[in-house]
Design a protein around this motif. Sequence first.
Motif, short mmCIF file in Angstrom:
data_model
loop_
_atom_site.label_atom_id
_atom_site.label_comp_id
_atom_site.label_asym_id
_atom_site.label_seq_id
_atom_site.Cartn_x
_atom_site.Cartn_y
_atom_site.Cartn_z
N ARG A 315 0.88 -1.17 0.00
CA ARG A 315 0.00 0.00 0.00
C ARG A 315 0.92 1.22 0.00
O ARG A 315 1.46 1.61 1.04
CB ARG A 315 -0.94 -0.02 1.20
CG ARG A 315 -2.01 1.07 1.10
CD ARG A 315 -3.29 0.63 1.75
NE ARG A 315 -4.31 1.67 1.66
CZ ARG A 315 -5.15 1.81 0.65
NH1 ARG A 315 -5.10 0.98 -0.37
NH2 ARG A 315 -6.06 2.78 0.64
N TYR A 360 -5.31 -6.93 0.74
CA TYR A 360 -5.72 -5.77 1.53
C TYR A 360 -7.15 -5.40 1.19
O TYR A 360 -7.50 -5.25 0.02
CB TYR A 360 -4.78 -4.59 1.23
CG TYR A 360 -5.00 -3.36 2.08
CD1 TYR A 360 -4.27 -3.17 3.25
CD2 TYR A 360 -5.91 -2.38 1.70
CE1 TYR A 360 -4.45 -2.03 4.03
CE2 TYR A 360 -6.11 -1.25 2.47
CZ TYR A 360 -5.37 -1.08 3.64
OH TYR A 360 -5.56 0.05 4.41
N LEU A 370 -5.89 -6.68 6.60
CA LEU A 370 -5.14 -7.66 5.84
C LEU A 370 -5.87 -8.99 5.91
O LEU A 370 -6.27 -9.44 6.99
CB LEU A 370 -3.73 -7.82 6.41
CG LEU A 370 -2.81 -6.60 6.30
CD1 LEU A 370 -1.51 -6.85 7.06
CD2 LEU A 370 -2.54 -6.25 4.85
N ALA A 387 -4.76 -3.78 9.56
CA ALA A 387 -3.49 -3.53 8.90
C ALA A 387 -2.61 -2.59 9.70
O ALA A 387 -1.39 -2.75 9.73
CB ALA A 387 -3.75 -2.96 7.50
#
Length: 391
Positions: A315, A360, A370, A387
């Motif tokens: 990310r 994700y 996650l 996450a």
Amino acid sequence: MRRAVTLTLIFGLVGALGPGLTPGVAAAQAASPTPTPILGTAQFDLKVDLTSMSGRVAKVEKRLAGGRVPVKDLVAGRGRATEPCDDSEKKAAEKLRSVVTLRCWDHPDKGQKSSDSNNAWMPQGVTSTSDADPTNHYDGRQALAVTSYRKGTDHARVTFLPNFANEGYKHISLVEPKGSDWARVTCHAGGSVWYGRYLLVACTREIRVFDWEKVYKTDKKDPLATASLVMIQTGRITGKAVGQFSSLGLDRSVQPNLLVVSQWSKPNSPGACPPDECRLFRFEFPASGQLSGTGLRTHDAYRTHFFSMQGAVSRGDTVWFSSSAGKKDPGQLRTWNVKDKRPNAVTSKPWTTGAESISYWNRGNGTGVLLNVTEYKDKRVIAAVEADYYG
């Protein structure tokens, strides 16, 4: 069974705990060696072929005419669903913290032969409608999709899970066109990404491309009908310099979106990872956000030092690496910011036992979870964790 809960509600919870799990204290973060950049990345650019199979695909569709099943109709009622995990199954996730959801599905499906029950299948890849589209929906649905291979044959399938509770899931065989017929795909299905209408599946030496708009019912009288639903392969993605496509992830937080490719290596290998293993690649999707035949340019590439890497997802500058440690011990979830070049910039926390790939789910409010699947019989878990805790 708990009452049906949509994914919007499940993944909207903040800090909710899975059955039987407690927050505990933050796990110690062990440092790992920092991945090193690979130069000359143009050699890794990927070729995308979405056209050479079109004639054969059309013949298969003609044979199956009238049996197409839209994603919005992939619902199996209440007869086949994931379940709360029992005490033995929870052991696969006992080291997880900040758990949002934990579900299990070890039990044989009703009406299936024992030889083709869930226990004969090894879950490997996890993706979702959050990968498919920035709205988190596809064809009006929210869902997860888990790819698996069958022990003994290496046939591959994808399971469509509209939520984690009572609403049923659907198994779909992955097939490739053979003339006017089809054959079940042989593939480890080590990781997957749902991108727009396409399902990308890591098949070791290539990425196979399947199409959610080409899911069909089969006629039980058809001699080729080894499953009630099939999804047709429509293309492939290749890269000779990459060599090994072990798992896949997606990064929708940047433009262009990135396809994340990770490479597995043999557990506990002596010395350093082999040159063509333990690597991480990120490739750029077309600026249009639609997969096309223009190819995927390499965004960046790294040589890691992580054995048994089962999947990775990013990310922005943050990358998570999922690694396993056999049937009895928890794996590791490593976290790294690609701009951090310090020698031991990678942190590690205990992960699931039998860990496979990760993806994700974006809540759309600056937070996300996650997703992880595990593969071993009697400890087959689908987990969602915050996450931020692992960031």
